[in-house]
Design a protein around this motif. Structure first.
Motif, PDB file in Angstrom:
ATOM      1  N   CYS A 127       0.833  -1.211   0.000  1.00 29.13           N
ATOM      2  CA  CYS A 127       0.000   0.000   0.000  1.00 29.13           C
ATOM      3  C   CYS A 127       0.862   1.254   0.000  1.00 29.13           C
ATOM      4  N   VAL A 128       2.050   1.146   0.614  1.00 31.11           N
ATOM      5  CA  VAL A 128       2.936   2.309   0.741  1.00 31.11           C
ATOM      6  C   VAL A 128       4.039   2.277  -0.317  1.00 31.11           C
ATOM      7  N   ASP A 129       4.789   1.158  -0.371  1.00 31.01           N
ATOM      8  CA  ASP A 129       5.986   1.127  -1.205  1.00 31.01           C
ATOM      9  C   ASP A 129       5.692   0.954  -2.686  1.00 31.01           C
ATOM     10  N   VAL A 130       4.574   0.353  -3.018  1.00 27.81           N
ATOM     11  CA  VAL A 130       4.237   0.139  -4.431  1.00 27.81           C
ATOM     12  C   VAL A 130       3.225   1.173  -4.910  1.00 27.81           C
ATOM     13  N   GLU A 131       2.160   1.347  -4.124  1.00 28.36           N
ATOM     14  CA  GLU A 131       1.067   2.202  -4.579  1.00 28.36           C
ATOM     15  C   GLU A 131       1.061   3.595  -3.946  1.00 28.36           C
ATOM     16  N   ALA A 132       1.785   3.751  -2.827  1.00 31.30           N
ATOM     17  CA  ALA A 132       1.790   5.034  -2.099  1.00 31.30           C
ATOM     18  C   ALA A 132       0.365   5.552  -1.934  1.00 31.30           C
ATOM     19  N   SER A 133      -0.520   4.670  -1.488  1.00 33.63           N
ATOM     20  CA  SER A 133      -1.951   4.984  -1.457  1.00 33.63           C
ATOM     21  C   SER A 133      -2.511   4.897  -0.045  1.00 33.63           C
ATOM     22  N   ARG A 134      -2.843   6.043   0.529  1.00 32.49           N
ATOM     23  CA  ARG A 134      -3.519   6.043   1.828  1.00 32.49           C
ATOM     24  C   ARG A 134      -4.895   5.400   1.710  1.00 32.49           C
ATOM     25  N   GLY A 187       2.397   1.433  11.412  1.00 34.03           N
ATOM     26  CA  GLY A 187       3.749   1.638  10.890  1.00 34.03           C
ATOM     27  C   GLY A 187       3.735   2.073   9.443  1.00 34.03           C
ATOM     28  N   GLN A 188       2.842   1.501   8.647  1.00 27.47           N
ATOM     29  CA  GLN A 188       2.766   1.899   7.238  1.00 27.47           C
ATOM     30  C   GLN A 188       2.273   3.340   7.109  1.00 27.47           C
TER      31      GLN A 188
END
Length: 301
Positions: free
Chosen positions: A57-64, A111-112
């Motif tokens: 969700c964070v490292d690939v899509e950077a999507s909250r 953490g994410q």
């Protein structure tokens, strides 16, 4: 009358999906935890698949938005519901078979969120706090699988958290260059200042004396945090000791590989070779055999 089907077998396709996730994304974890007996092994695959979903969700899509969606799914799961997808089907079986708790899963998502609003840690204490949420939490997720059906005390929980944080620090040291390219510096500001390392050094990918000094400061802390579970390895189930100790040796070996590669982690990711990995598992096996023999001798057996 028909015998009840084994839920692990009934959900074989769901666990196969989880296994594919860990096989594609973490050679060290997959190699080590494939040594577990089938149910525990599948449990690790499901836990890893959740952590990978959160990380992506964070490292690939950077999507909250995607992270919030995963949070809603976890809340529904925690309330007794069953979100759609093989991940949740597999986790449902794992939670039914082992004494799992959703609290560290929620901590992982926290953490994410911290990564989505990233700021450089001020010091090692801040880095370790972050490390708990993204990795120490994983140690708590795995502990019910590695010490199944028996009480877990605070000391063993602390060991599991320390191992997770140690592995996260190792990841950070392996991925310094990749993280810089992504706009993140996990080396603490105080550590960089003490070593005389500047952001210009990182931008230029200079593995100079200042970089090596800062890198080794974090590496020493990582190595310290590997020791508690190594010391207490006999407190895990007999069938879980070698897989857990192997994962510890394999991950710790990444730092030695970075050193052997001349601290080239600013340019590329170092990886433990298959031959070295096999040797590290053999070292773990030998250490475990010595510890078990010593324990038997102490018991007078």
């Amino acid at each position: 009358m028909y015998a009840a089907r084994d839920p692990f077998e009934e959900h074989a396709d769901d666990f196969a999906w989880c296994e594919d996730v860990i096989r594609r994304n973490s050679h060290s974890f997959y190699r080590a935890f494939s040594l577990l007996p089938p149910r525990k092994r599948k449990g690790v695959y499901a836990v890893y698949a959740f952590c990978r979903a959160a990380d992506d969700c964070v490292d690939v899509e950077a999507s909250r938005e995607r992270l919030d969606g995963l949070q809603r799914d976890l809340e529904r799961f925690d309330a007794g519901g069953m979100p759609r997808g093989p991940l949740w089907q597999a986790l449902g079986v794992v939670f039914g078979a082992f004494d799992e708790d959703t609290a560290p899963f929620f901590d992982m998502l926290e953490g994410q969120r911290r990564d989505l609003s990233f700021r450089q840690p001020a010091d090692l204490g801040e880095l370790e706090d972050y490390g708990y949420y993204v990795a120490g939490s994983v140690g708590l997720m795995l502990l019910p699988l590695l010490r199944a059906g028996r009480p877990v005390d605070d000391a063993l929980r602390a060991d599991a958290v320390a191992l997770g944080v140690a592995m996260q620090l190792t990841n950070i040291l392996r991925d310094v260059g990749e993280d810089w390219d992504a706009g993140r510096v996990y080396l603490p500001a105080a550590v960089m200042e003490e070593a005389g390392l500047t952001r210009d050094d990182l931008a230029a990918h200079r593995a100079n004396a200042a970089f090596r000094s800062a890198w080794e400061r974090v590496a020493r802390r990582s190595e310290e945090l590997y020791l508690p579970l190594q010391r207490d390895i006999l407190r895990l189930d007999e069938d879980s000791r070698l897989p857990a100790l192997s994962s510890l040796f394999l991950y710790r070996g990444i730092m030695d590989q970075v050193r052997a590669d001349g601290y080239s982690c600013l340019e590329r990711r170092s990886a433990v070779t298959k031959e070295r990995a096999a040797a590290l598992v053999d070292e773990a096996r030998a250490l475990l055999a010595r510890d078990e023999k010593a324990a038997l001798a102490a018991e007078g057996r």
